[in-house]
Motif scaffolding. Structure first.
Motif, short mmCIF file in Angstrom:
data_model
loop_
_atom_site.label_atom_id
_atom_site.label_comp_id
_atom_site.label_asym_id
_atom_site.label_seq_id
_atom_site.Cartn_x
_atom_site.Cartn_y
_atom_site.Cartn_z
N GLY A 1 0.60 -1.06 -0.11
CA GLY A 1 0.14 -0.16 -0.03
C GLY A 1 1.07 1.19 0.09
O GLY A 1 0.27 2.34 0.08
N TRP B 1 2.54 8.44 -6.84
CA TRP B 1 1.52 8.30 -8.06
C TRP B 1 0.98 9.55 -8.46
O TRP B 1 0.69 10.67 -8.12
CB TRP B 1 0.25 7.63 -7.27
CG TRP B 1 0.39 6.30 -6.75
CD1 TRP B 1 0.21 5.96 -5.33
CD2 TRP B 1 0.52 5.03 -7.31
NE1 TRP B 1 0.54 4.63 -5.37
CE2 TRP B 1 0.45 3.83 -6.52
CE3 TRP B 1 0.51 5.00 -8.89
CZ2 TRP B 1 0.65 2.83 -6.95
CZ3 TRP B 1 0.75 3.52 -9.15
CH2 TRP B 1 0.98 2.57 -8.22
N ASP C 1 -1.02 8.07 -1.68
CA ASP C 1 -1.14 6.61 -1.65
C ASP C 1 -2.25 6.38 -1.33
O ASP C 1 -2.86 5.25 -1.75
CB ASP C 1 -0.15 5.92 -0.50
CG ASP C 1 1.51 6.01 -1.13
OD1 ASP C 1 1.70 6.14 -2.34
OD2 ASP C 1 2.37 5.58 -0.43
N SER C 2 -3.07 7.14 -0.74
CA SER C 2 -4.45 6.62 -0.31
C SER C 2 -5.59 6.81 -1.58
O SER C 2 -6.60 6.20 -1.58
CB SER C 2 -4.99 7.74 0.87
OG SER C 2 -4.95 9.07 0.39
N GLY C 3 -5.01 7.43 -2.62
CA GLY C 3 -5.84 7.43 -3.92
C GLY C 3 -6.33 8.75 -4.28
O GLY C 3 -6.13 9.80 -3.60
N LEU D 1 -7.77 5.76 -8.55
CA LEU D 1 -6.99 4.93 -7.75
C LEU D 1 -7.60 4.84 -6.42
O LEU D 1 -7.67 5.76 -5.83
CB LEU D 1 -5.59 5.15 -7.95
CG LEU D 1 -4.46 4.44 -7.18
CD1 LEU D 1 -2.91 4.55 -7.59
CD2 LEU D 1 -4.26 4.66 -5.45
N GLU D 2 -7.73 3.60 -5.83
CA GLU D 2 -8.35 3.47 -4.65
C GLU D 2 -7.87 2.01 -3.91
O GLU D 2 -7.48 1.33 -4.77
CB GLU D 2 -9.54 3.88 -4.38
CG GLU D 2 -10.65 2.75 -5.30
CD GLU D 2 -11.88 3.08 -5.45
OE1 GLU D 2 -12.85 2.12 -5.43
OE2 GLU D 2 -12.22 4.37 -5.36
N ASN D 3 -7.96 1.90 -2.69
CA ASN D 3 -7.66 0.51 -2.14
C ASN D 3 -8.74 -0.53 -2.81
O ASN D 3 -9.75 -0.22 -2.74
CB ASN D 3 -8.10 0.76 -0.51
CG ASN D 3 -7.49 -0.69 0.02
OD1 ASN D 3 -8.36 -1.47 0.27
ND2 ASN D 3 -6.36 -0.78 0.58
N ALA D 4 -8.05 -1.69 -2.90
CA ALA D 4 -8.88 -2.68 -3.52
C ALA D 4 -9.83 -3.44 -2.42
O ALA D 4 -10.75 -4.18 -2.87
CB ALA D 4 -7.97 -3.68 -4.16
N ILE E 1 -4.04 -2.16 -4.50
CA ILE E 1 -4.94 -1.05 -5.10
C ILE E 1 -5.77 -1.33 -6.25
O ILE E 1 -5.49 -2.30 -6.94
CB ILE E 1 -3.94 0.31 -5.57
CG1 ILE E 1 -2.96 -0.28 -6.47
CG2 ILE E 1 -3.35 0.91 -4.38
CD1 ILE E 1 -2.26 0.90 -7.11
N LYS E 2 -7.13 -0.56 -6.52
CA LYS E 2 -8.00 -0.89 -7.75
C LYS E 2 -7.85 0.37 -8.29
O LYS E 2 -7.86 1.58 -8.16
CB LYS E 2 -9.29 -0.91 -6.92
CG LYS E 2 -10.25 -0.83 -8.23
CD LYS E 2 -11.80 -1.19 -7.51
CE LYS E 2 -12.18 -0.22 -6.81
NZ LYS E 2 -13.64 -0.60 -6.32
N HIS F 1 -6.37 -4.64 -10.28
CA HIS F 1 -5.95 -4.39 -9.10
C HIS F 1 -4.29 -4.81 -8.99
O HIS F 1 -3.91 -5.74 -9.86
CB HIS F 1 -6.78 -5.59 -8.07
CG HIS F 1 -8.04 -5.07 -7.88
ND1 HIS F 1 -8.93 -5.80 -7.04
CD2 HIS F 1 -9.00 -4.35 -8.65
CE1 HIS F 1 -10.13 -5.37 -7.39
NE2 HIS F 1 -10.06 -4.50 -7.92
#
Length: 207
Positions: free
Chosen positions: A33, A41, A55-57, A67-70, A79-80, A187
């Motif tokens: 993560g 990013w 990194d949180s998206g 981009l976000e946590n999967a 990530i997704k 992902h």
């Protein structure tokens, strides 16, 4: 060039990039993560071609890519990446201070730990950057289509596949950029460099 591998190398299990649990950002670009070192990013679409995000998206300016946590139980840091159905081009990149990886040109490969969640567009370009006006790309759509759907697997791409297309490894400033104009969901659990498997000569055989 190999197309896919079983997911046995995931999370640094076979990457010589960790010593005493310290991640070397020259070889590891995204894991658990986080983007180590100076890597960050960057999202891009016609609304803004350079949009750094944490990194949180986040989402690109016109919403082409997000981009976000999967939310993956096996790999909580995964990530997704999700591209909308608009015909705009959108990309997700990692950018940072340049590193010199020239001595690994025919000895290493970029490995993506991925899970394909949707139909794969015919064009999914993986680009590596080496400064302004310096880049090389490989369309990995066929590689992704060969992999299992909704299952983790490792996708390796030899570095010399990119140097053959113009990449200068003495000043690698963007080890990963994935872009498409199609609708797509992928992902990713890790992006890192690994040693070429024994007997593998990549795209350009060693002299």
């Amino acid at each position: 060039m190999k197309s896919i591998l079983p997911l046995v190398c995931l999370l640094l299990a076979c990457v010589s990039a960790r010593a005493n649990d310290v991640i070397n950002p020259d070889f590891v670009y995204f894991t658990q993560g986080q983007t180590p070192g100076t890597w960050q990013w960057v999202l891009a679409d016609p609304g803004n071609w350079w949009q750094p995000i944490p990194d949180s998206g986040g989402a690109s300016a016109k919403g082409k890519v997000r981009l976000e946590n999967a939310g993956d139980e096996s790999f909580p840091g995964a990530i997704k990446l999700k591209w909308s159905k608009s015909s705009d081009w959108g990309s997700v990149s990692l950018s940072g201070a340049p590193v010199n990886l020239a001595k690994y040109e025919q000895a290493a490969e970029l490995v993506l730990a991925v899970k394909v969640m949707s139909k794969v567009p015919d064009t999914v370009d993986l680009v590596m950057h080496c400064g302004e006006g310096c880049e090389a790309k490989v369309n990995i759509a066929a590689n992704l289509k060969q992999g299992p759907r909704k299952q983790w697997f490792a996708l390796p791409l030899a570095l010399d596949c990119f140097t053959a297309n113009g990449l200068d490894l003495t000043k690698l400033s963007g080890p990963f950029s994935l872009g498409t104009g199609g609708k797509f969901e992928l992902h990713i659990a890790e992006i890192s460099l690994a040693t070429l498997a024994e007997g593998d000569q990549g795209c350009v055989p060693n002299p």
